[in-house]
Design a protein around this motif. Structure first.
Motif, short mmCIF file in Angstrom:
data_model
loop_
_atom_site.label_atom_id
_atom_site.label_comp_id
_atom_site.label_asym_id
_atom_site.label_seq_id
_atom_site.Cartn_x
_atom_site.Cartn_y
_atom_site.Cartn_z
N TYR A 161 -28.01 -9.39 28.30
CA TYR A 161 -27.50 -10.38 29.25
C TYR A 161 -26.07 -10.75 28.88
O TYR A 161 -25.79 -11.08 27.73
N TYR A 162 -25.19 -10.70 29.88
CA TYR A 162 -23.78 -10.98 29.67
C TYR A 162 -23.35 -12.19 30.48
O TYR A 162 -23.68 -12.30 31.67
N CYS A 163 -22.60 -13.05 29.85
CA CYS A 163 -22.00 -14.18 30.54
C CYS A 163 -20.66 -13.74 31.14
O CYS A 163 -19.94 -12.95 30.55
N VAL B 149 -18.80 -17.33 24.42
CA VAL B 149 -19.72 -17.13 23.31
C VAL B 149 -21.13 -17.45 23.78
O VAL B 149 -21.41 -18.57 24.19
N GLU B 150 -21.97 -16.44 23.70
CA GLU B 150 -23.35 -16.57 24.19
C GLU B 150 -24.30 -16.83 23.03
O GLU B 150 -24.05 -16.42 21.89
N TRP C 125 -15.74 -11.77 29.90
CA TRP C 125 -17.12 -11.46 29.54
C TRP C 125 -17.45 -11.93 28.14
O TRP C 125 -16.60 -11.88 27.24
N GLY C 126 -18.70 -12.32 27.97
CA GLY C 126 -19.20 -12.56 26.64
C GLY C 126 -19.59 -11.26 25.97
O GLY C 126 -19.51 -10.18 26.56
N GLN C 127 -20.05 -11.37 24.73
CA GLN C 127 -20.37 -10.18 23.95
C GLN C 127 -21.73 -9.61 24.29
O GLN C 127 -22.04 -8.47 23.93
N CYS D 203 -23.87 -20.22 27.22
CA CYS D 203 -22.58 -19.54 27.14
C CYS D 203 -21.49 -20.60 27.18
O CYS D 203 -21.35 -21.31 28.19
N ALA D 204 -20.73 -20.70 26.10
CA ALA D 204 -19.66 -21.68 26.02
C ALA D 204 -18.31 -20.97 26.19
O ALA D 204 -18.04 -19.99 25.50
N ALA D 205 -17.51 -21.49 27.11
CA ALA D 205 -16.19 -20.93 27.37
C ALA D 205 -15.13 -21.80 26.71
O ALA D 205 -15.23 -23.03 26.68
#
Length: 120
Positions: free
Chosen positions: A93-95, A5-6, A110-112, A22-24
């Motif tokens: 920008y993608y995490c 989640v970015e 991948w993040g959103q 960005c939290a995983a």
């Protein structure tokens, strides 16, 4: 399953700063690499920066000296501090979280995506 989640994107004037987070969450291997990629309209996705769980980093030449990637392993969170922003930094920008550093063919999770827009 892993979720990323970015947060932190937005609109900023050239020369300004933004900080992405960005939290995983989920089943995360302790040894991993987290990174930020970006994709501008009409361009291919490219690596911005990456950081391994041990702390070593990689940066794209275009952002060296301006962007700083960091991580908090206890929180499974990666940050991207972006300073001296330029209009050419405008992109989504993608995490990314992966087991290996493979910027030419990134895999994993991948993040959103979060939009960063730098006005001139």
């Amino acid at each position: 399953q892993v979720q990323l989640v970015e947060s932190g994107g937005g609109l900023v004037q050239a020369g300004g700063s933004l900080r992405l987070s960005c939290a995983a969450s989920g089943s995360i291997f302790s040894s991993n690499i987290m990174g930020w990629y970006r994709q501008a309209p009409g361009k291919q996705r490219e690596l911005v920066a990456a950081i391994r769980s041990g702390g070593s980093t990689n940066y794209a030449d275009s952002v060296k000296g301006r962007f700083t990637i960091s991580r908090d392993n206890a929180k499974n969170t990666v940050y991207l501090q972006m300073d001296s922003l330029k209009p050419e930094d405008t992109a989504v920008y993608y995490c990314n979280l992966d087991l290996f550093f493979r910027p030419a063919d990134p895999r994993g999770y991948w993040g959103q995506g979060t939009q960063v827009t730098v006005s001139s």
